[in-house]
Design an enzyme around this catalytic site. Structure first.
Site, PDB file in Angstrom:
ATOM      1  N   HIS A  58       0.847  -1.187   0.000  1.00  0.00           N
ATOM      2  CA  HIS A  58       0.000   0.000   0.000  1.00  0.00           C
ATOM      3  C   HIS A  58       0.888   1.244   0.000  1.00  0.00           C
ATOM      4  O   HIS A  58       2.080   1.172   0.330  1.00  0.00           O
ATOM      5  CB  HIS A  58      -0.895   0.004   1.232  1.00  0.00           C
ATOM      6  CG  HIS A  58      -1.920  -1.093   1.224  1.00  0.00           C
ATOM      7  ND1 HIS A  58      -2.955  -1.134   2.120  1.00  0.00           N
ATOM      8  CD2 HIS A  58      -2.078  -2.187   0.433  1.00  0.00           C
ATOM      9  CE1 HIS A  58      -3.701  -2.197   1.888  1.00  0.00           C
ATOM     10  NE2 HIS A  58      -3.180  -2.856   0.864  1.00  0.00           N
ATOM     11  N   GLU A  60       1.139   3.731   2.014  1.00  0.00           N
ATOM     12  CA  GLU A  60       1.779   4.009   3.298  1.00  0.00           C
ATOM     13  C   GLU A  60       2.978   3.101   3.530  1.00  0.00           C
ATOM     14  O   GLU A  60       4.023   3.564   4.009  1.00  0.00           O
ATOM     15  CB  GLU A  60       0.776   3.817   4.451  1.00  0.00           C
ATOM     16  CG  GLU A  60      -0.440   4.717   4.376  1.00  0.00           C
ATOM     17  CD  GLU A  60      -1.643   4.067   3.694  1.00  0.00           C
ATOM     18  OE1 GLU A  60      -2.775   4.365   4.093  1.00  0.00           O
ATOM     19  OE2 GLU A  60      -1.447   3.260   2.752  1.00  0.00           O
ATOM     20  N   CYS A  97      -6.089   1.668   5.787  1.00  0.00           N
ATOM     21  CA  CYS A  97      -6.750   0.393   6.075  1.00  0.00           C
ATOM     22  C   CYS A  97      -6.293  -0.094   7.452  1.00  0.00           C
ATOM     23  O   CYS A  97      -5.401   0.487   8.075  1.00  0.00           O
ATOM     24  CB  CYS A  97      -6.411  -0.634   4.998  1.00  0.00           C
ATOM     25  SG  CYS A  97      -4.705  -1.233   5.081  1.00  0.00           S
ATOM     26  N   CYS A 100      -2.479  -0.755   7.604  1.00  0.00           N
ATOM     27  CA  CYS A 100      -1.652   0.451   7.611  1.00  0.00           C
ATOM     28  C   CYS A 100      -1.860   1.271   8.884  1.00  0.00           C
ATOM     29  O   CYS A 100      -0.899   1.789   9.453  1.00  0.00           O
ATOM     30  CB  CYS A 100      -1.941   1.287   6.368  1.00  0.00           C
ATOM     31  SG  CYS A 100      -1.386   0.498   4.837  1.00  0.00           S
TER      32      CYS A 100
END
EC number: 3.5.4.33
Length: 182
Positions: A58, A60, A97, A100
């Site tokens: 992701h 992040e 999410c 993260c």
């Protein structure tokens, strides 16, 4: 939010949206982010899950790995890296999410600002509130979290992604629509 801070927030979120657009162009879910230290962008990331064939890549996580790699290269100890993260602010186009948000809590980030909520997997209030920290979240620290910054722009990118279709989705999937690049 103060007027100057609001303008700064829009500028920083603009940088994150640029990363999200790069993700969209690469046929990735359009999420982008930037990390700040003392008001300066020190790392950026975009989703790369399809490109890397790794569901954890992701935006992040990409930026976190960039920072950790740089700080290790600079010779910082784990405690110095932790101290650096405690001073960082993250701007991300979509609510982090659960994975993260948990990582950000573990790292002890100072603040997170996001665009649109993540109604399916959000870890900063939509599904779980990992940003609040708790005794159950082993070693997790709380962090300030605020959403809704340029949310319409972030949602617009998601609409583009889902309208064009995802060629990397498991089969069967609906046909991919070819669109002109701008």
């Amino acid at each position: 939010m103060e007027e100057d801070h609001c303008e700064d927030s829009h500028n920083y979120m603009g940088f994150a949206l640029h990363q999200a657009k790069l993700a969209l162009e690469a046929l990735e879910v359009p999420v982008g982010c930037v990390f700040l230290e003392d008001g300066k962008v020190i790392a950026s990331g975009r989703n790369r899950t399809n490109e890397t064939r790794n569901a954890t890549r992701h935006a992040e996580m990409e930026a976190i790995d960039q920072l950790v790699g740089q700080w290790q290269k600079d010779g910082l100890s784990p405690s110095q890296v932790a101290e650096k993260f405690s001073k960082c602010v993250l701007y991300v186009t979509c609510e982090p999410c659960i994975m993260c948000a948990s990582a950000l809590s573990f790292l002890g980030i100072k603040e997170v600002y996001y665009g649109c909520p993540n109604d399916k997997f959000g870890g900063c209030g939509s599904i779980l509130s990992l940003h609040l920290g708790s005794e159950e979240a082993q070693r997790g620290k709380g962090y300030k979290c605020r959403g809704g910054i340029m949310a319409e722009e972030a949602v617009s990118l998601f609409k583009c992604f889902y309208e064009q279709g995802n060629p990397n989705a498991p089969k069967p999937h609906r046909p991919v629509v070819q669109r002109e690049r701008t």
